[in-house]
Design an enzyme around this catalytic site. Structure first.
Site, PDB file in Angstrom:
ATOM      1  N   ARG A   1       0.849  -1.186   0.000  1.00  0.00           N
ATOM      2  CA  ARG A   1       0.000   0.000   0.000  1.00  0.00           C
ATOM      3  C   ARG A   1       0.886   1.238   0.000  1.00  0.00           C
ATOM      4  O   ARG A   1       1.812   1.349   0.805  1.00  0.00           O
ATOM      5  CB  ARG A   1      -0.920  -0.011   1.224  1.00  0.00           C
ATOM      6  CG  ARG A   1      -2.030   1.020   1.184  1.00  0.00           C
ATOM      7  CD  ARG A   1      -3.031   0.757   2.292  1.00  0.00           C
ATOM      8  NE  ARG A   1      -3.697  -0.522   2.114  1.00  0.00           N
ATOM      9  CZ  ARG A   1      -4.285  -1.213   3.098  1.00  0.00           C
ATOM     10  NH1 ARG A   1      -4.252  -0.740   4.327  1.00  0.00           N
ATOM     11  NH2 ARG A   1      -4.880  -2.357   2.849  1.00  0.00           N
TER      12      ARG A   1
ATOM     13  N   GLU B   1      -6.552   0.604  15.533  1.00  0.00           N
ATOM     14  CA  GLU B   1      -7.113  -0.409  14.635  1.00  0.00           C
ATOM     15  C   GLU B   1      -6.073  -1.437  14.194  1.00  0.00           C
ATOM     16  O   GLU B   1      -5.000  -1.089  13.713  1.00  0.00           O
ATOM     17  CB  GLU B   1      -7.731   0.245  13.401  1.00  0.00           C
ATOM     18  CG  GLU B   1      -8.403  -0.761  12.474  1.00  0.00           C
ATOM     19  CD  GLU B   1      -8.937  -0.135  11.200  1.00  0.00           C
ATOM     20  OE1 GLU B   1      -9.308  -0.899  10.295  1.00  0.00           O
ATOM     21  OE2 GLU B   1      -8.965   1.113  11.104  1.00  0.00           O
TER      22      GLU B   1
ATOM     23  N   SER C   1     -10.453  -5.220  10.731  1.00  0.00           N
ATOM     24  CA  SER C   1     -11.773  -4.712  10.362  1.00  0.00           C
ATOM     25  C   SER C   1     -12.578  -5.856   9.769  1.00  0.00           C
ATOM     26  O   SER C   1     -12.022  -6.805   9.210  1.00  0.00           O
ATOM     27  CB  SER C   1     -11.676  -3.554   9.365  1.00  0.00           C
ATOM     28  OG  SER C   1     -11.139  -3.992   8.132  1.00  0.00           O
TER      29      SER C   1
ATOM     30  N   ARG D   1       1.925  -4.712  12.073  1.00  0.00           N
ATOM     31  CA  ARG D   1       1.171  -3.877  13.011  1.00  0.00           C
ATOM     32  C   ARG D   1       0.791  -4.626  14.276  1.00  0.00           C
ATOM     33  O   ARG D   1       0.861  -4.075  15.382  1.00  0.00           O
ATOM     34  CB  ARG D   1      -0.076  -3.284  12.347  1.00  0.00           C
ATOM     35  CG  ARG D   1      -0.807  -2.323  13.264  1.00  0.00           C
ATOM     36  CD  ARG D   1      -1.992  -1.651  12.609  1.00  0.00           C
ATOM     37  NE  ARG D   1      -1.591  -0.685  11.590  1.00  0.00           N
ATOM     38  CZ  ARG D   1      -2.422   0.183  11.017  1.00  0.00           C
ATOM     39  NH1 ARG D   1      -3.710   0.189  11.368  1.00  0.00           N
ATOM     40  NH2 ARG D   1      -1.992   1.018  10.090  1.00  0.00           N
TER      41      ARG D   1
END
Length: 425
Positions: free
Chosen positions: A258, A347, A350, A388
């Site tokens: 990304r 976060e 999701s 992450r």
């Protein structure tokens, strides 16, 4: 992609979705393009039919009638030649609008502008109260030789990194643990392609609006995916599934890429926001039934929470507001893990329901038991994303001496090692 008939019949509902999801789209322009497109198609059909009629009449016509028919044939041909490029252009405009129309959020989704308007559903676990000054993940990893930033940034640029030693082993352990949890829960493991054609990105809803986030391989007209969701959904592009096949539940393991084009200068310290990461993604195809989709949605969410339970990470679940759900999502839950260095839940997962948004765009049909053809629903969920997830994992389990006590579930995946400490390999 929404059904144009639905858009025509529910224009105000779609306008509200555009407004509440904070997209820039003039629905009246789409409806105007749709009306003109239908008009031109009707005119073209009439002209083409008349052209065929005239062509069939000319050989049979009398000497007196033939010149008039020939002249009419020329006029009809000229009209067709004028209408065809008009149809091509209006169709291009229409298709572009259709690709940008957002799905309508489910009634329970709160209206809001950003993450502050998300609604907390529950908190699980209690953030640790340290009796020493805790380090952040970057300090912990550097002291344990788990990451290298300087080397990769010489040859790969900003936000690049290399997991080394225990860091590499830990990512492999976390992803394998996650894969085993999902397989035990009935998902089929897939390692899919990460280079895909534009149609796959468009079919899953990542293009056209997300084009700036994707890395392009221009020489081959391919793109690197930001999630294996793209490939997992596209596995069935142009297929007609049978009802007996459903539900189809995939777990995709892949590197992801990304550009983070809109995040310049944001979260630059450590591993929170990087260009390349490894992710295990869940994707489901199910019957186009809201009750069925809701059940699948909460099962996907439960799968992700099971991984966090295994990793012994405190977290919270929030229902995302309209401003936080994407183009195709009708409902999304965000799972946020407690990160001591940020003193916040942030976060890490999701979970989304997309209705038939992706299946329409990807031309995935479903034949019901009664023979009816419909579009299946799709759902997706981040089961784990690394590096992450390493942030809360390391920070929550650190010790005063800088070592890390591993959660019991990870020990078998780390060759029996119970602790990460200096000198480990």
């Amino acid at each position: 992609m929404l059904d144009i008939a639905f858009i025509r019949q529910n224009a105000d509902l779609v306008r509200a979705a555009i407004r509440n999801k904070r997209f820039d789209l003039d629905l009246d322009e789409l409806l105007s393009a749709d009306k003109r497109r239908r008009e031109v198609i009707t005119l073209l059909d009439e002209k083409r039919a008349r052209k065929n009629q005239v062509a069939a009449l000319i050989p049979k016509a009398s000497k007196e009638e033939r010149p008039k028919l020939i002249e009419e044939g020329k006029e009809v041909k000229a009209a067709i030649e004028k209408l065809e490029p008009e149809l091509a252009e209006i169709t291009r405009v229409y298709d572009d609008f259709m690709l940008r129309v957002p799905s309508v959020p489910r009634p329970e989704v709160p209206v809001g502008a950003g993450e502050d308007d998300n609604v907390e559903i529950r908190k699980v676990g209690t953030p640790r109260a340290f009796d020493f000054e805790p380090k952040d993940h970057l300090d912990l990893m550097q002291s344990l030789g788990m990451v290298n930033f300087d080397g990769p940034r010489k040859f790969a640029g900003g936000r690049s990194y290399a997991l080394t030693g225990l860091g590499a082993l830990l990512e492999m352990a976390v992803t394998r643990l996650t894969a085993d949890v999902l397989v035990q829960r009935g998902l089929t493991m897939v390692i899919p392609p990460v280079m895909v054609k534009e149609r796959a990105m468009q079919g899953t809803g990542f293009f056209p609006l997300g084009r700036e986030e994707a890395y392009a391989i221009t020489a081959d007209e391919l793109f690197l995916v930001g999630t294996s969701e793209v490939a997992l959904v596209s596995l069935h592009a142009d297929d007609t599934l049978d009802e007996a096949q459903l539900p189809i539940r995939y777990a995709g393991l892949s590197p992801c890429f990304r550009r983070e084009a809109g995040a310049y200068g944001k979260d630059t310290r450590g591993l929170y926001r990087v260009h390349q990461f490894t992710k295990v993604e869940q994707v489901v195809f199910c019957l186009p039934d809201e009750a069925v989709a809701e059940k699948e949605h909460y099962q996907l969410l439960d799968n992700a929470e099971a991984v966090l339970h295994a990793l012994e990470i405190p977290y919270r679940v929030a229902l995302a507001c309209t401003g936080e759900i994407g183009l195709g999502q009708t409902r999304k839950h965000e799972v946020e893990s407690w990160m001591p260095s940020r003193n916040a839940y942030s976060e890490t997962h999701s979970c989304s329901t997309l209705g038939d948004f992706q299946s329409r765009r990807s031309n995935i049909r479903l034949r019901l038991a009664n023979g009816t053809l419909v579009y299946p629903y799709t759902l997706n969920n981040t089961a784990i994303a690394s590096p992450r997830i390493l942030i809360p994992l390391l920070e929550n389990h650190q010790n005063p001496d800088g070592s890390i006590t591993l959660p019991k579930a990870l020990v078998p995946y780390m060759n029996g090692r119970t602790k990460l400490e200096r000198g480990g390999k």
